[in-house]
Write a protein that holds these residues in place. Structure first.
Motif, mmCIF file in Angstrom:
data_model
loop_
_atom_site.group_PDB
_atom_site.id
_atom_site.type_symbol
_atom_site.label_atom_id
_atom_site.label_comp_id
_atom_site.label_asym_id
_atom_site.label_seq_id
_atom_site.Cartn_x
_atom_site.Cartn_y
_atom_site.Cartn_z
ATOM 1 N N ARG A 515 0.702 -0.967 -0.633
ATOM 2 C CA ARG A 515 0.163 -0.557 0.035
ATOM 3 C C ARG A 515 0.780 1.382 -0.422
ATOM 4 O O ARG A 515 0.537 2.423 0.036
ATOM 5 C CB ARG A 515 -0.596 0.558 1.237
ATOM 6 N N SER A 516 2.332 1.351 0.761
ATOM 7 C CA SER A 516 3.286 2.284 0.804
ATOM 8 C C SER A 516 4.172 2.851 -0.915
ATOM 9 O O SER A 516 3.496 3.831 -1.329
ATOM 10 C CB SER A 516 4.333 1.682 1.224
ATOM 11 N N SER A 517 2.914 1.419 -1.614
ATOM 12 C CA SER A 517 4.257 2.359 -3.099
ATOM 13 C C SER A 517 2.875 2.828 -3.936
ATOM 14 O O SER A 517 3.556 2.637 -5.251
ATOM 15 C CB SER A 517 4.648 0.829 -2.969
ATOM 16 N N GLU A 518 1.860 2.433 -3.376
ATOM 17 C CA GLU A 518 0.565 2.963 -4.131
ATOM 18 C C GLU A 518 0.457 4.194 -5.192
ATOM 19 O O GLU A 518 -0.032 5.121 -5.478
ATOM 20 C CB GLU A 518 -0.506 2.581 -3.646
ATOM 21 N N HIS A 519 1.284 5.357 -4.073
ATOM 22 C CA HIS A 519 1.744 5.925 -3.922
ATOM 23 C C HIS A 519 3.138 6.878 -4.709
ATOM 24 O O HIS A 519 2.728 8.463 -4.914
ATOM 25 C CB HIS A 519 1.081 6.876 -2.990
ATOM 26 N N VAL A 520 3.694 6.326 -5.273
ATOM 27 C CA VAL A 520 4.119 6.605 -6.181
ATOM 28 C C VAL A 520 5.074 5.999 -7.575
ATOM 29 O O VAL A 520 4.779 4.793 -7.275
ATOM 30 C CB VAL A 520 5.541 6.429 -4.900
ATOM 31 N N ARG A 521 5.299 6.345 -8.658
ATOM 32 C CA ARG A 521 5.997 6.115 -9.871
ATOM 33 C C ARG A 521 7.240 4.963 -9.785
ATOM 34 O O ARG A 521 7.547 5.678 -8.477
ATOM 35 C CB ARG A 521 5.442 7.069 -10.612
ATOM 36 N N PHE A 522 6.666 3.860 -10.185
ATOM 37 C CA PHE A 522 8.255 3.172 -10.065
ATOM 38 C C PHE A 522 9.375 3.856 -10.763
ATOM 39 O O PHE A 522 10.306 3.281 -9.470
ATOM 40 C CB PHE A 522 7.798 2.472 -11.280
ATOM 41 N N CYS A 523 9.545 5.058 -11.391
ATOM 42 C CA CYS A 523 10.505 5.600 -11.772
ATOM 43 C C CYS A 523 11.024 6.328 -10.730
ATOM 44 O O CYS A 523 11.990 7.090 -11.061
ATOM 45 C CB CYS A 523 10.506 5.812 -13.249
ATOM 46 N N HIS A 524 10.447 7.056 -9.736
ATOM 47 C CA HIS A 524 10.778 7.597 -8.737
ATOM 48 C C HIS A 524 11.353 6.450 -7.462
ATOM 49 O O HIS A 524 12.249 7.482 -6.274
ATOM 50 C CB HIS A 524 9.418 8.277 -8.139
ATOM 51 N N LEU A 525 11.430 5.538 -7.580
ATOM 52 C CA LEU A 525 11.775 4.395 -5.891
ATOM 53 C C LEU A 525 13.936 4.331 -6.439
ATOM 54 O O LEU A 525 14.361 4.981 -5.967
ATOM 55 C CB LEU A 525 11.076 3.534 -6.446
ATOM 56 N N ARG A 526 14.657 4.580 -8.005
ATOM 57 C CA ARG A 526 15.860 4.400 -8.180
ATOM 58 C C ARG A 526 16.322 3.444 -7.383
ATOM 59 O O ARG A 526 17.233 4.091 -6.531
ATOM 60 C CB ARG A 526 16.441 5.804 -7.692
ATOM 61 N N THR A 527 15.979 2.467 -7.029
ATOM 62 C CA THR A 527 16.374 1.362 -6.883
ATOM 63 C C THR A 527 17.487 0.586 -7.355
ATOM 64 O O THR A 527 18.638 0.281 -6.685
ATOM 65 C CB THR A 527 15.327 0.449 -6.218
ATOM 66 N N ASP A 528 17.520 1.087 -8.629
ATOM 67 C CA ASP A 528 18.918 0.753 -9.399
ATOM 68 C C ASP A 528 19.432 1.735 -9.564
ATOM 69 O O ASP A 528 21.355 1.115 -9.810
ATOM 70 C CB ASP A 528 18.025 0.733 -11.259
ATOM 71 N N TYR A 529 19.630 3.136 -8.466
ATOM 72 C CA TYR A 529 20.840 3.606 -8.709
ATOM 73 C C TYR A 529 21.046 3.860 -7.579
ATOM 74 O O TYR A 529 22.117 4.791 -7.064
ATOM 75 C CB TYR A 529 19.997 5.112 -9.058
ATOM 76 N N LEU A 530 20.866 3.608 -6.565
ATOM 77 C CA LEU A 530 20.822 3.935 -4.796
ATOM 78 C C LEU A 530 21.981 3.082 -4.568
ATOM 79 O O LEU A 530 22.996 2.545 -4.863
ATOM 80 C CB LEU A 530 20.005 3.026 -4.017
ATOM 81 N N ASP A 531 22.698 4.510 -3.811
ATOM 82 C CA ASP A 531 24.468 3.722 -3.017
ATOM 83 C C ASP A 531 24.288 2.929 -2.219
ATOM 84 O O ASP A 531 24.448 3.241 -0.986
ATOM 85 C CB ASP A 531 25.093 5.476 -3.145
ATOM 86 N N GLY A 532 24.620 1.741 -2.405
ATOM 87 C CA GLY A 532 24.647 0.568 -1.161
ATOM 88 C C GLY A 532 24.818 -0.769 -1.880
ATOM 89 O O GLY A 532 24.647 -1.075 -2.837
ATOM 90 N N PRO A 533 24.709 -1.653 -0.756
ATOM 91 C CA PRO A 533 25.576 -3.433 -1.033
ATOM 92 C C PRO A 533 24.211 -3.483 -1.875
ATOM 93 O O PRO A 533 23.004 -3.212 -1.397
ATOM 94 C CB PRO A 533 25.348 -3.633 0.013
ATOM 95 N N VAL A 534 24.201 -4.728 -2.905
ATOM 96 C CA VAL A 534 23.646 -4.849 -3.524
ATOM 97 C C VAL A 534 22.279 -5.863 -2.333
ATOM 98 O O VAL A 534 23.109 -6.405 -1.494
ATOM 99 C CB VAL A 534 23.863 -6.460 -4.755
#
Length: 630
Positions: A515-534
């Motif tokens: 439910r928390s991700s129903e208010h944000v577009r997929f392209c705004h998550l940026r999990t492919d760019y986040l600076d952290g370990p896989v």
């Protein structure tokens, strides 16, 4: 061996070679030698980040269990952040890899572990302290006017070769300065935009600052907004923040760039004066025109409604498509944006056809409604992406087989021990046989552990499937009477990209699983760019937990090819080429050539039926966040 230095200065001073010499001497004392393939190095990468190519390759090799020991000179070479150190050490340990530090060999003794944690905290504190001191010292020199903020001189200027940061050594480059003055003068002419200015410079064969035959619009905008050309050098004009959206939905990830945020002029710091190229009055007029033209940008053009605005891409050149409506005509199209950039790109025209906006919008909306009406298809896609449907009875059977196998091996070891105690077999034979049985037992134990992990993953995916079905049930009720604004909101949430290649339409869906991700577009998550370990997410509330382990191997990227048979009947009559203002329909073929462009248009005849699903390869494994992408 893993070695690292933080700055390019250290690379030039060969300090990384000093680390290699120490490590090689340490291994030679143990009669060990390593090839260059077993040396992982990062030249000029900060230890405060985990986004390092050498470290990524090392982690991939450890994950494949091809490395059993890593040797470093000190813990701060692995990471300067204490949390990063602990995450990496735990990851290496989980995959059976031992980490050895040359300065002080560490063991599992509680005292050694405490010392390692203290050293990690001290390294992080030391880096923060050094960074702050350098920032304060640099700021003091800038305010005193003895240090230039440039690492490279702006176009039109040259720095003193012996004193590159000295404001007194800045001189004009006559040829480039003349080009800069001409750029300001041309832009102030009526009806001249940045794109037209780029075309004019290309037609005059004036090379860009990078030596190319075409000028980028961003380069011209940077020149026209740089106050240094008025003779005053400022610093602190912009600040940087991590990017929030993807650079492209169709291009490879690449290396993300931070976003520039303008700072109010009152907060700028005046550094020094240099020779002026344009007058202050002329510079102010250019800024006024830039601000006025910004209002007419295509991204601010909402005169015509496009359901798939900013979601359509060209299947040939992979550029985004823009909506375009003919003057005094009811026909609207999605047009490849490279058709307007062919002069700037310096390439041949793109021969992709115009996609009729009305028919493409209807097609995608009907398919979206079909997907939401039958959520079982989403569940099947989720199961296919993770190796097929998992049956509980099969899970129990495999667990029971592994358990019986381990019990049988335990009994064999007991009988073997009894035989040795009764002097039936000799000690060497007993050790050899026992070693073989223990290895087989370890292999079965590893299979049992993997089976348990797969069972846990199945439970997680089952919960994801239930969440998807609940979401579809809530949305399904309002599909029939949805207004355009509601349709647009739903399309932005559930569709990541629509790729049109002549008669084929490829739709990339993204379905919220929380439910928390129903208010944000997929392209705004940026999990492919986040600076952290896989496997570690830092997208806040949308990802649910701060440090989630990578139990899911890859983010689901499935393509769905859809079509509409009804378009075949009347496509030729209704979509015949019609002249548009500023568009030539006459010439040129329509072959699939990459990165091409031109002012020619052909009718978008039909969306041909091509059923089925495909899973395009990923550049590297990503992680399932709170969104299922199909």
């Amino acid at each position: 061996m893993y070695v690292r230095v933080s700055t390019s200065n250290q690379v030039h001073q060969q300090t990384i070679d000093q680390q290699l010499d120490r490590l090689r001497a340490h291994l030679q004392a143990q009669d060990l030698t390593l090839t260059d393939q077993n040396i992982y190095r990062d030249d000029g990468f900060s230890g405060a980040r985990l986004n390092r190519p050498g470290l990524d390759h090392l982690r991939d090799a450890i994950r494949e269990r091809s490395i059993d020991r890593v040797v470093l000179t000190a813990p701060d070479r692995l990471a300067r952040n204490y949390v990063h150190q602990m995450l990496l050490l735990e990851e290496f340990e989980e995959h059976g890899c031992q980490v050895e530090f040359l300065d002080r060999p560490m063991s599992q003794d509680p005292h050694d572990q405490l010392l390692l944690q203290i050293r990690g905290a001290v390294a992080e504190y030391e880096r923060t302290l050094i960074t702050e001191r350098m920032r304060r010292g640099r700021q003091a020199k800038l305010r005193a006017g003895v240090l230039l903020p440039w690492t490279r001189a702006p176009y039109g200027y040259r720095l003193h070769p012996d004193r590159p940061r000295d404001p007194g050594g800045v001189v004009l480059e006559p040829g480039e300065a003349a080009v800069v003055a001409e750029i300001f003068a041309l832009y102030l002419e009526p009806q001249v935009s940045l794109l037209q200015l780029a075309r004019t410079l290309a037609e005059r064969h004036i090379p860009s600052p990078g030596g190319k035959s075409v000028w980028a619009v961003a380069t011209l905008h940077g020149i026209l907004t740089n106050p240094a050309y008025t003779g005053q050098v400022y610093t602190g004009r912009v600040r940087y923040r991590p990017p929030r959206i993807r650079r492209s939905a169709t291009h490879p990830i690449g290396r993300p760039h931070e976003s520039r945020i303008p700072v109010p002029r009152a907060e700028w710091i005046a550094v020094a004066t240099v020779p002026a190229i344009v007058a202050t009055e002329q510079f102010d007029l250019v800024q006024s025109k830039l601000a006025k033209n910004r209002c007419f940008s295509q991204r601010n053009n909402t005169a015509h409604p496009y359901l798939l605005r900013a979601l359509v891409s060209c299947g040939y050149c992979r550029y985004a498509c823009i909506g375009r409506t003919a003057v005094r005509s009811p026909y609207s199209y999605y047009m490849c944006s490279s058709k307007l950039k062919w002069a700037m790109l310096g390439r041949e025209p793109c021969h992709a056809r115009f996609a009729p906006a009305g028919q493409l919008d209807d097609l995608v909306w009907r398919d979206l409604c079909e997907v939401l009406t039958h959520p079982a298809e989403l569940t099947r896609a989720l199961e296919r992406a993770h190796g097929g449907q998992w049956l509980p009875q099969e899970l129990q059977a495999r667990r029971e087989n592994l358990r019986q196998g381990r019990v049988s091996l335990g009994q064999q070891i007991d009988r073997l021990t009894e035989a040795y105690l009764h002097d039936v077999i000799a000690l060497p034979e007993y050790e050899r046989r026992r070693r073989d049985l223990e290895q087989r037992d370890q292999a079965l134990a590893e299979q049992e552990r993997q089976l348990s992990a797969q069972a846990d993953r199945h439970e997680e995916l089952a919960g994801t499937a239930i969440a998807i079905e609940n979401f579809c049930a809530r949305v399904r009720a309002g599909l029939d009477n949805a207004s355009f604004e509601q349709k647009r909101q739903l399309v932005e949430l559930l569709i990541d990209r629509v790729i049109v290649t002549d008669t084929a339409v490829e739709i990339h869906y993204v379905i919220p699983t929380d439910r928390s991700s129903e208010h944000v577009r997929f392209c705004h998550l940026r999990t492919d760019y986040l600076d952290g370990p896989v496997g570690t997410h830092r997208a806040g509330q949308f990802l649910g937990r701060e440090h989630a382990r990578a139990d899911v191997e890859a983010l689901l990227e499935l393509g769905r090819l859809v079509a509409d048979e009804a378009l075949r009947d009347n496509a030729t009559d209704r979509l015949a080429p019609r002249p548009q203002r500023g568009v030539d329909f006459a010439a040129a073929g329509h072959g699939p050539t990459h990165l091409q462009d031109g002012p020619t248009v052909a009718a978008f005849d039909v969306l041909e039926a091509r059923a089925g699903c495909k899973r395009p390869p990923l550049p590297r494994p990503l992680t399932l966040a709170q969104t299922l992408s199909i």
